[in-house]
Design an enzyme around this catalytic site. Sequence first.
Site, PDB file in Angstrom:
ATOM      1  CG  ASP A  47      -1.993  -1.033   1.140  1.00  0.00           C
ATOM      2  OD1 ASP A  47      -2.641  -1.295   2.162  1.00  0.00           O
ATOM      3  OD2 ASP A  47      -2.178  -1.595   0.047  1.00  0.00           O
ATOM      4  CE  LYS A 128     -35.491  -4.966   8.113  1.00  0.00           C
ATOM      5  NZ  LYS A 128     -34.392  -5.746   7.600  1.00  0.00           N
ATOM      6  NE  ARG A 149     -26.744  -0.970  10.915  1.00  0.00           N
ATOM      7  CZ  ARG A 149     -26.466  -1.787  11.917  1.00  0.00           C
ATOM      8  NH1 ARG A 149     -25.612  -2.762  11.757  1.00  0.00           N
ATOM      9  NH2 ARG A 149     -27.034  -1.617  13.092  1.00  0.00           N
ATOM     10  CE  LYS A 302     -38.106   3.851   7.681  1.00  0.00           C
ATOM     11  NZ  LYS A 302     -37.358   4.236   6.499  1.00  0.00           N
TER      12      LYS A 302
HETATM   13  S1  IVH Z   1     -34.939   2.444   8.169  1.00  0.00           S
HETATM   14  C1  IVH Z   1     -33.271   4.087  12.033  1.00  0.00           C
HETATM   15  N1  IVH Z   1     -36.056   1.490   6.016  1.00  0.00           N
HETATM   16  O1  IVH Z   1     -32.990  -2.852   7.710  1.00  0.00           O
HETATM   17  C2  IVH Z   1     -33.782   3.101  11.072  1.00  0.00           C
HETATM   18  N2  IVH Z   1     -34.246   0.269   6.971  1.00  0.00           N
HETATM   19  O2  IVH Z   1     -33.044  -4.096  10.321  1.00  0.00           O
HETATM   20  C3  IVH Z   1     -33.035   3.109   9.819  1.00  0.00           C
HETATM   21  N3  IVH Z   1     -33.604  -1.711   5.723  1.00  0.00           N
HETATM   22  O3  IVH Z   1     -29.981  -1.470   8.842  1.00  0.00           O
HETATM   23  C4  IVH Z   1     -33.440   2.038   8.919  1.00  0.00           C
HETATM   24  N4  IVH Z   1     -35.097  -1.502   4.115  1.00  0.00           N
HETATM   25  O4  IVH Z   1     -30.257  -1.925   6.348  1.00  0.00           O
HETATM   26  C5  IVH Z   1     -35.112   1.299   6.950  1.00  0.00           C
HETATM   27  N5  IVH Z   1     -37.094   0.769   4.085  1.00  0.00           N
HETATM   28  C6  IVH Z   1     -36.163   0.604   5.007  1.00  0.00           C
HETATM   29  C7  IVH Z   1     -35.271  -0.481   4.975  1.00  0.00           C
HETATM   30  C8  IVH Z   1     -34.326  -0.606   5.984  1.00  0.00           C
HETATM   31  C9  IVH Z   1     -34.097  -2.225   4.584  1.00  0.00           C
HETATM   32  C10 IVH Z   1     -32.512  -2.311   6.506  1.00  0.00           C
HETATM   33  C11 IVH Z   1     -31.408  -1.379   6.905  1.00  0.00           C
HETATM   34  C12 IVH Z   1     -31.302  -1.477   8.399  1.00  0.00           C
HETATM   35  C13 IVH Z   1     -31.968  -2.789   8.657  1.00  0.00           C
HETATM   36  C14 IVH Z   1     -32.542  -2.850  10.037  1.00  0.00           C
END
Ligand code: IVH
Length: 717
Positions: A47, A128, A149, A302
Amino acid sequence: MSANEPVDQLTEEDAKAELLRLATTLADADKAYHGDDAPVMIDADYDALRRRNLLIEERFPKLVRDDSPSKKVGAPPSTRFEKVTHAAPMLSLDNAFDDGDVQDFVARVRRFLKLEEGDPLAFTAEPKIDGLSANLRYENGVLTVGATRGDGQVGENVTGNLLTIGSIPRRIDGAPEILEVRGEVYMSHTDFEAVNKRRTREEPGKDLFANPRNAAAGSLRQLDRAITARRPLKFFAYSWGEVSAPIAPTQFEAIAQLSEWGFATNALTRRCETAEELIAHYQYIDKSRATLGYDIDGVVYKVDRLDYQGRLGFVSRAPRWAVAHKFAAEQAITVLDGIDIQVGRTGALTPVARLKPVTVGGVVVSNATLHNQDEIERKDVRIGDHVVVQRAGDVIPQIVRVVMEERKKGARRFVFPQACPVCGSAALREENAKGEIDVVRRCTGGLTCDAQAAERLKHFVSRKALDIDGLGTKQIDDFFNRDIIREPGDIFTLKTRQAAGEIDLYTYKMKDGEPQLKDGERQPTNLKSINNLFTAIDARRTPPLDRLINALGIRHIGETNARLFAQHYCTFDAFQRAAIAAQDSDSADYQQMIDIDGVGALVAKGVIDFFREHHNRHAVGQLLAQIDPQEMKSTASADNVVAGKIIVFTGTLETMTRDEAKAQAQSLGAKVSGSVSGKTDILVAGPGAGSKLKKAEGLGVKVLNEADWVALVETSL
Ligand code: IVH
C-alpha cells in the site's frame, strides 16, 4: 536518491527513475499475489508503494507511465477499506412478527407521546429491502464519502464502489450544506442470475453467490472497484443521517424530497393512519413480492412526523419510532439424520440437528439448531423423523415441527448427554435465583474444557470483538491444539515468540514422515503470510474499550452491554476495579453498576463472577501487559451539564411522559434513578410530588420543575 527520498525533494529525473522502479516492483508484487498466490511483500508495504507512486504522479503529471500501477484495475488498491466513523450512528430496527406486535407498536408510540384517543398519528409503510445499508455524505451538494453500515458506529469507506451505482447521484442541486442520505444497496433477481451465470463461465469452480443479498454485499466490498462496476447494483434511499438543515417536516415528504434530488425511492411507500391500514399495506406488499424483481424481507413502519421521531428517540440500537414487520420465514421438509452436541464458549451444550441437505429460501441447509434439551422433548423430535426446517434472513435455521404422519416405527429418541462430549466433565442444569431449573445444560469444566477455551478465543478475535484479520476459526483451532495460543494474551506475543524460536507457526507438508522444508512447501496453516498476521495483530494493540469488554466473553455481555460499561467507566482500569469492588453487594460500586441504565443485577452478576475467578484476572493481566486499550471518550457536547448526573423524576409531567423524560436524560448521558439519596444530583418534580421532594429538600438536592428541566435539556443538546 534513496527509495525513501521524500517526494517533494525529488528532481524530475529522480522521479522518472522512481516511477520506473515502482512500476516494476508493484507489477512483480501483483503477479506474485494474484498469479502465483505467493505474496512477496506485506500488504502495508505494498500500500505504501502505491501511495508513493500516486504522490509522485500528482507532483509530476507529465511523467505518468503507460504501465503505471495507478492505471491498473487488476490489483487491489488496498487490503482493507479505510474506516469511517458515522456522524450519526446507523441503527437497526426492532421486529414485529404478527398483527398483535403491530398494534402494540402503535399503542406504545401513542402512549409515549401522550396522545389522546382522537389525536391523529400517521405512519409511513414501505418495503424492507434485503440488501445492505449505506450512508452517502454530501457536502455542498457533492458526494464526498460513501460508507457501509459496519457495526453501526464505524463503517468502511466504499465511496469509489458506490460511485459505480447508476442510481446514486454524484451531485445534488439545492441540498443543505451537509446531507447524509441512507438507503439500501441491493441486486435485482435478473442481475443476480446474470452475475452467477458469468461466474460459472469465467471462474468455473468458484462458489456461486447464495442469494442476491450476498451478491450485493460481496460486490460492494470489492477492493477493486472495476469488479464492483461489473456487478449491477442498485440503491433505494429511505432515510438520512447528519443534515445541516431539516429536509422536511415529515418522513413522507422527506422521501419525496430525496426523490426530487435524484434518488430512487420505493414506489410502494404509503402513508397510513392506523394499525389496520399498516397491516393492509403489509398484506398488499406481501402479495406483490413475487413480481417485484428484488428481495424484500418485510415492511418497515415509521412515525411520519419528524418532530415526533425526535421525541421518541432510541432504545439501545433501534429507534422507538420505527419497526420492521417481517414476513413469515421460509420453510422446507427434510430428514433428521442425527443430533450433534456443540459446546459453546460459556459451556452451553447445544443440540444441533444434522439434516439431509435441503434448499430453504435459496440456501442449502444441512444443520439447524434444536436450542436445548426441553425443546427436543417438547417437539418430540426423533432421529430419522421428517422435520419442517425454517430460516428467516440471517437467523440460524430452526426445526419448526416433526411431520408426524411420516414417522417411521421405531424412530429413536435422543438421549441428551449428562457429560461434556469434549472434556468429559459433568454437564449440569443449574438452578437460577428464582429456583427454576435452567433450560441450558452446561459443562462444568470451565477453561479446562478445550471447547470453551477455544470458543472464547474465537469470540475474542471475531469481527465484533477485536476483529483480528487472518485469525479465523481454523487458525485458532490449529494454534490452540498445538498449544501456541491458549489465552488472549498469547496472541500478542506470537511475533516475539516466533522470532525467539520458542514456537513455530508453520505447519509442514510431510513426506515419508519427514517435514519438507524446501521453499514454498513450508506453509502456515490457512494463512496467506505470517507477516500479514503479525501486522493484523499489531493493528489491534490499542482496541476501543467497548470492543475489548465485548471480546472478553463475559456472560451476558455482548456488544450493547459492553458499550454501556465502556461509556460508564471510560477506562479498563476503572471497569475492572469497580467489578472487583462490586463483589460486595452492599458497596456503592455494586449499586452504581446496577444503576447503569440497561445493566441490572443479572448483567452485573456476569461481570462480577468473571472478575471473581482468579484465572480470568490472570488472563486479563497477561493481556493488558500486551495491549493498551483506548479510553472511551464522552460523546456529550461541551455544554452538556446533564451528562454523568444522577437524576430522579417525581410527580406528574405535563409536556411529556415520564418515560420520554427518562429517555431524554439517558440519551444525554445522565443516570436516572428511582429513589432520592445523598448521591442524587437533580430532582425533577412535577405537580403531586410528595415524599421524594421532601427528602430531596432535606438532603439539599437541587430541585427543578418541568420547565426548568426542559430549558436545561435544551442547553445541553
Ligand atoms: S430504516 C433508524 N427502512 O434494515 C432506522 N431500513 O433491520 C433506519 N432496511 O440497517 C433504517 N429496508 O439496512 C429502513 N425501508 C427501510 C429499509 C431498511 C431495509 C434495513 C437497513 C437497516 C436494517 C434494520
